[in-house]
Structure formats: C-alpha cells, structure tokens
Design a protein around this motif. Sequence first.
Motif, PDB file in Angstrom:
ATOM      1  N   VAL A 142       0.843  -1.195   0.000  1.00 31.26           N
ATOM      2  CA  VAL A 142       0.000   0.000   0.000  1.00 31.26           C
ATOM      3  C   VAL A 142       0.879   1.246   0.000  1.00 31.26           C
ATOM      4  CG1 VAL A 142      -1.715   1.338   1.298  1.00 31.26           C
ATOM      5  CG2 VAL A 142      -1.885  -1.151   1.204  1.00 31.26           C
ATOM      6  N   TRP A 143       0.529   2.228  -0.839  1.00 30.48           N
ATOM      7  CA  TRP A 143       1.182   3.534  -0.819  1.00 30.48           C
ATOM      8  C   TRP A 143       0.343   4.481   0.017  1.00 30.48           C
ATOM      9  CZ3 TRP A 143       2.350   4.406  -6.741  1.00 30.48           C
ATOM     10  CH2 TRP A 143       3.476   3.627  -7.093  1.00 30.48           C
ATOM     11  N   SER A 144       1.007   5.203   0.911  1.00 32.00           N
ATOM     12  CA  SER A 144       0.375   6.271   1.677  1.00 32.00           C
ATOM     13  C   SER A 144       1.228   7.514   1.521  1.00 32.00           C
ATOM     14  CB  SER A 144       0.261   5.900   3.158  1.00 32.00           C
ATOM     15  OG  SER A 144      -0.530   4.740   3.334  1.00 32.00           O
ATOM     16  N   ALA A 145       0.601   8.629   1.183  1.00 29.45           N
ATOM     17  CA  ALA A 145       1.326   9.871   0.950  1.00 29.45           C
ATOM     18  C   ALA A 145       0.914  10.912   1.974  1.00 29.45           C
ATOM     19  CB  ALA A 145       1.057  10.393  -0.452  1.00 29.45           C
ATOM     20  N   TYR A 146       1.896  11.721   2.398  1.00 30.00           N
ATOM     21  CA  TYR A 146       1.675  12.704   3.450  1.00 30.00           C
ATOM     22  C   TYR A 146       2.233  14.056   3.023  1.00 30.00           C
ATOM     23  CZ  TYR A 146       1.049   8.491   6.286  1.00 30.00           C
ATOM     24  OH  TYR A 146       0.622   7.289   6.768  1.00 30.00           O
ATOM     25  N   ILE A 147       1.557  15.112   3.452  1.00 31.61           N
ATOM     26  CA  ILE A 147       2.062  16.472   3.323  1.00 31.61           C
ATOM     27  C   ILE A 147       2.121  17.065   4.719  1.00 31.61           C
ATOM     28  CG2 ILE A 147       1.655  18.784   2.405  1.00 31.61           C
ATOM     29  CD1 ILE A 147       0.214  17.523   0.046  1.00 31.61           C
ATOM     30  N   ASN A 148       3.321  17.438   5.134  1.00 34.80           N
ATOM     31  CA  ASN A 148       3.532  18.008   6.469  1.00 34.80           C
ATOM     32  C   ASN A 148       2.950  17.125   7.568  1.00 34.80           C
ATOM     33  OD1 ASN A 148       4.825  20.293   5.318  1.00 34.80           O
ATOM     34  ND2 ASN A 148       2.822  21.226   4.920  1.00 34.80           N
ATOM     35  N   GLY A 149       3.093  15.810   7.392  1.00 37.59           N
ATOM     36  CA  GLY A 149       2.704  14.863   8.421  1.00 37.59           C
ATOM     37  C   GLY A 149       1.273  14.399   8.386  1.00 37.59           C
ATOM     38  N   THR A 150       0.463  14.908   7.464  1.00 36.79           N
ATOM     39  CA  THR A 150      -0.937  14.493   7.364  1.00 36.79           C
ATOM     40  C   THR A 150      -1.164  13.723   6.072  1.00 36.79           C
ATOM     41  OG1 THR A 150      -1.722  16.379   8.655  1.00 36.79           O
ATOM     42  CG2 THR A 150      -3.328  15.275   7.262  1.00 36.79           C
ATOM     43  N   GLN A 151      -1.807  12.573   6.177  1.00 32.71           N
ATOM     44  CA  GLN A 151      -2.043  11.730   5.009  1.00 32.71           C
ATOM     45  C   GLN A 151      -3.026  12.390   4.058  1.00 32.71           C
ATOM     46  OE1 GLN A 151      -4.454   7.815   4.621  1.00 32.71           O
ATOM     47  NE2 GLN A 151      -2.406   7.208   5.299  1.00 32.71           N
ATOM     48  N   VAL A 152      -2.653  12.423   2.769  1.00 31.20           N
ATOM     49  CA  VAL A 152      -3.527  13.025   1.763  1.00 31.20           C
ATOM     50  C   VAL A 152      -4.093  11.987   0.791  1.00 31.20           C
ATOM     51  CG1 VAL A 152      -2.520  15.321   1.905  1.00 31.20           C
ATOM     52  CG2 VAL A 152      -1.517  13.648   0.326  1.00 31.20           C
ATOM     53  N   PHE A 153      -3.440  10.834   0.653  1.00 34.20           N
ATOM     54  CA  PHE A 153      -4.058   9.765  -0.126  1.00 34.20           C
ATOM     55  C   PHE A 153      -3.402   8.443   0.226  1.00 34.20           C
ATOM     56  CE2 PHE A 153      -0.618  10.949  -3.148  1.00 34.20           C
ATOM     57  CZ  PHE A 153      -0.087   9.704  -3.461  1.00 34.20           C
ATOM     58  N   THR A 154      -4.139   7.380  -0.084  1.00 29.77           N
ATOM     59  CA  THR A 154      -3.640   6.024   0.050  1.00 29.77           C
ATOM     60  C   THR A 154      -4.192   5.205  -1.106  1.00 29.77           C
ATOM     61  OG1 THR A 154      -3.456   4.082   1.507  1.00 29.77           O
ATOM     62  CG2 THR A 154      -5.526   5.298   1.561  1.00 29.77           C
ATOM     63  N   MET A 155      -3.403   4.245  -1.587  1.00 26.03           N
ATOM     64  CA  MET A 155      -3.816   3.429  -2.721  1.00 26.03           C
ATOM     65  C   MET A 155      -2.956   2.171  -2.777  1.00 26.03           C
ATOM     66  SD  MET A 155      -2.013   5.522  -5.884  1.00 26.03           S
ATOM     67  CE  MET A 155      -2.267   4.163  -7.041  1.00 26.03           C
ATOM     68  N   ALA A 156      -3.406   1.199  -3.563  1.00 28.33           N
ATOM     69  CA  ALA A 156      -2.602  -0.007  -3.758  1.00 28.33           C
ATOM     70  C   ALA A 156      -1.295   0.355  -4.445  1.00 28.33           C
ATOM     71  CB  ALA A 156      -3.370  -1.022  -4.595  1.00 28.33           C
ATOM     72  N   ALA A 157      -0.194  -0.168  -3.951  1.00 27.00           N
ATOM     73  CA  ALA A 157       1.117   0.122  -4.529  1.00 27.00           C
ATOM     74  C   ALA A 157       1.219  -0.459  -5.930  1.00 27.00           C
ATOM     75  CB  ALA A 157       2.221  -0.445  -3.650  1.00 27.00           C
ATOM     76  N   ARG A 158       1.971   0.230  -6.766  1.00 28.18           N
ATOM     77  CA  ARG A 158       2.251  -0.244  -8.110  1.00 28.18           C
ATOM     78  C   ARG A 158       3.696  -0.704  -8.205  1.00 28.18           C
ATOM     79  NH1 ARG A 158      -1.163   3.339 -12.480  1.00 28.18           N
ATOM     80  NH2 ARG A 158      -3.130   3.396 -11.288  1.00 28.18           N
ATOM     81  N   ALA A 159       3.990  -1.518  -9.212  1.00 27.67           N
ATOM     82  CA  ALA A 159       5.347  -2.037  -9.369  1.00 27.67           C
ATOM     83  C   ALA A 159       6.318  -0.899  -9.653  1.00 27.67           C
ATOM     84  CB  ALA A 159       5.385  -3.063 -10.497  1.00 27.67           C
ATOM     85  N   LEU A 160       7.452  -0.930  -8.979  1.00 25.62           N
ATOM     86  CA  LEU A 160       8.498   0.064  -9.179  1.00 25.62           C
ATOM     87  C   LEU A 160       9.700  -0.578  -9.846  1.00 25.62           C
ATOM     88  CD1 LEU A 160       8.322   1.961  -5.772  1.00 25.62           C
ATOM     89  CD2 LEU A 160       7.258   2.585  -7.949  1.00 25.62           C
ATOM     90  N   SER A 161      10.310   0.172 -10.743  1.00 29.60           N
ATOM     91  CA  SER A 161      11.371  -0.388 -11.573  1.00 29.60           C
ATOM     92  C   SER A 161      12.738  -0.359 -10.917  1.00 29.60           C
ATOM     93  CB  SER A 161      11.428   0.370 -12.903  1.00 29.60           C
ATOM     94  OG  SER A 161      12.442  -0.145 -13.732  1.00 29.60           O
ATOM     95  N   GLY A 162      13.006   0.637 -10.067  1.00 27.46           N
ATOM     96  CA  GLY A 162      14.340   0.734  -9.503  1.00 27.46           C
ATOM     97  C   GLY A 162      14.436   1.705  -8.349  1.00 27.46           C
ATOM     98  N   PRO A 163      15.648   1.860  -7.776  1.00 26.39           N
ATOM     99  CA  PRO A 163      15.855   2.674  -6.573  1.00 26.39           C
ATOM    100  C   PRO A 163      16.203   4.122  -6.868  1.00 26.39           C
ATOM    101  CG  PRO A 163      17.848   1.459  -7.046  1.00 26.39           C
ATOM    102  CD  PRO A 163      16.862   1.086  -8.128  1.00 26.39           C
ATOM    103  N   GLY A 164      15.708   4.676  -7.986  1.00 24.05           N
ATOM    104  CA  GLY A 164      15.975   6.068  -8.324  1.00 24.05           C
ATOM    105  C   GLY A 164      15.008   7.004  -7.623  1.00 24.05           C
ATOM    106  N   PHE A 165      15.556   7.992  -6.896  1.00 22.35           N
ATOM    107  CA  PHE A 165      14.751   8.996  -6.201  1.00 22.35           C
ATOM    108  C   PHE A 165      15.316  10.368  -6.532  1.00 22.35           C
ATOM    109  CE2 PHE A 165      13.888   5.174  -3.907  1.00 22.35           C
ATOM    110  CZ  PHE A 165      12.611   5.314  -3.373  1.00 22.35           C
ATOM    111  N   GLY A 166      14.441  11.371  -6.618  1.00 25.96           N
ATOM    112  CA  GLY A 166      14.922  12.703  -6.943  1.00 25.96           C
ATOM    113  C   GLY A 166      13.770  13.655  -7.135  1.00 25.96           C
ATOM    114  N   TYR A 167      13.875  14.515  -8.179  1.00 24.25           N
ATOM    115  CA  TYR A 167      12.939  15.625  -8.325  1.00 24.25           C
ATOM    116  C   TYR A 167      12.605  15.886  -9.786  1.00 24.25           C
ATOM    117  CZ  TYR A 167      14.552  16.180  -3.611  1.00 24.25           C
ATOM    118  OH  TYR A 167      14.879  15.921  -2.308  1.00 24.25           O
ATOM    119  N   LYS A 168      11.425  16.476  -9.995  1.00 16.87           N
ATOM    120  CA  LYS A 168      11.026  16.950 -11.305  1.00 16.87           C
ATOM    121  C   LYS A 168      10.409  18.334 -11.143  1.00 16.87           C
ATOM    122  CE  LYS A 168       8.329  15.870 -15.471  1.00 16.87           C
ATOM    123  NZ  LYS A 168       7.481  14.887 -16.157  1.00 16.87           N
TER     124      LYS A 168
END
Length: 222
Positions: free
Chosen positions: A179-205
């Motif tokens: 399960v994916w859970s996302a937070y903004i400033n410590g408060t959950q804003v959405f949750t959903m079933a996790a999707r497959a991830l391809s690799g350990p790349g993290f960063g910004y757009k």
Amino acid sequence: MKLNSFIAATGLVIGGCVLFSSCIERHDYNVAPNNNNNTNNTNNQYFFDEEFNGSDNYGWSFTDAADSAYASITGGSYQYVDYSALKSNMSFVNTGANVQSNFTVTTRVKSNNQIALIFGASATSSGYAFYIDTAGNYSLYQEGSNGNASIPIIPYTQDSLYAHKNDWNILELDQTNGVWSAYINGTQVFTMAARALSGPGFGYKILPATTGYADYLVVRND
C-alpha cells in the motif's frame, strides 16, 4: 534534459482517480534529519540520507543549455532551475534502496510553480512523481519512459488545510505491505494499492519556468 544515473522524462496530462484519506496525521516524521550524505545498512534497515549541505557525492549538479536548465547544491539546499517555456526537467540518483520491500521516502521542498518528488525510477522507467504546487495542490503521475507522456493517477487536488502555500512543504511516500500512503507536512492526503516500481531512483522533477528547492532527501527500508 538532465540525465543523472538513469534517464529523464517530460510531459503532464490531467485526469485519474484514487481512494483519498486526508484526516490521518503522522507524528513521527523528522522535520530536519541530522545525517549528511550518508548511507547506512545495519540490522536489516537501510538509510539513504542526502542533506544537500556538503559535497555533491551523487552528481546532482548539472548545466543543460539545450533545455535552459541547471541544478546545484547551494546554501544548504538543492536548487533546480528550468527556464524553458515548454520542457519539464527531471533529476534523480540511484539510492540503493530496495523498492520491492517496505520503504519510506521523505523530502522538504518548495518552488515558485510545481515541483515533484520522484520515486521508483531506473534506467528503463522514470518512476512516479508526487507533485505539489505553490497553491497547495498535489497530484501523482506515472512518469513517461522512452519518450512516452506522463500518465495521471491522481489529478491535481487542493489540500489547503495541510499544505503551506508559497513555502516549504514536507512530502512523504510510504510503501507498506503493498500500500502507498502519501503525506504532506505529516498528514495523510491519499492512500492506494502500490504499483510495481522499476528501480531505486529517487529525486525531483520541475515543470517549465520553475525554480525549485529541496532541503533533504531521506529514503529508508524497514
């Protein structure tokens, strides 16, 4: 467009749906992690900690005249600028985290337009983007690969109660037991079933005509 450890991608469209849950608060997130440019793997836990206040150990900095974009570690943060009127720009690094297991990624960002936390990227996929804009709207996109456009998962949604407008915001994405859970400033804003991830790349757009900043990026496996 920036190529950093993996590949870059561009494009946004609008649409999508998800199960929202915006009243759950977290009290264990760290506003200012203490480590600096550190990876640690002990007791079955893995930490990647980039504070952007020392040497550029991962190759975040670049200049791309063709895309009118550049980035650098300056004044204790990662400054990311895109002067293009049409092209978005992405930068991410291989954190070494195991994205097939439970993980948490946390960052503190601000911009004069829209900036996204990228997670789950690789040489063959640009992963996913958790966006926030200056008005406090957030969204989630699956980023395009091999020239394909981004795919909306969550359309832009207002979060005026928890997001700081025109200021720093802490974004967090947890993957726990599928399960994916996302937070903004410590408060959950959405949750959903996790999707497959391809690799350990993290960063910004960042989107065109955007100046964005990141204060830190912390990824951990539990």
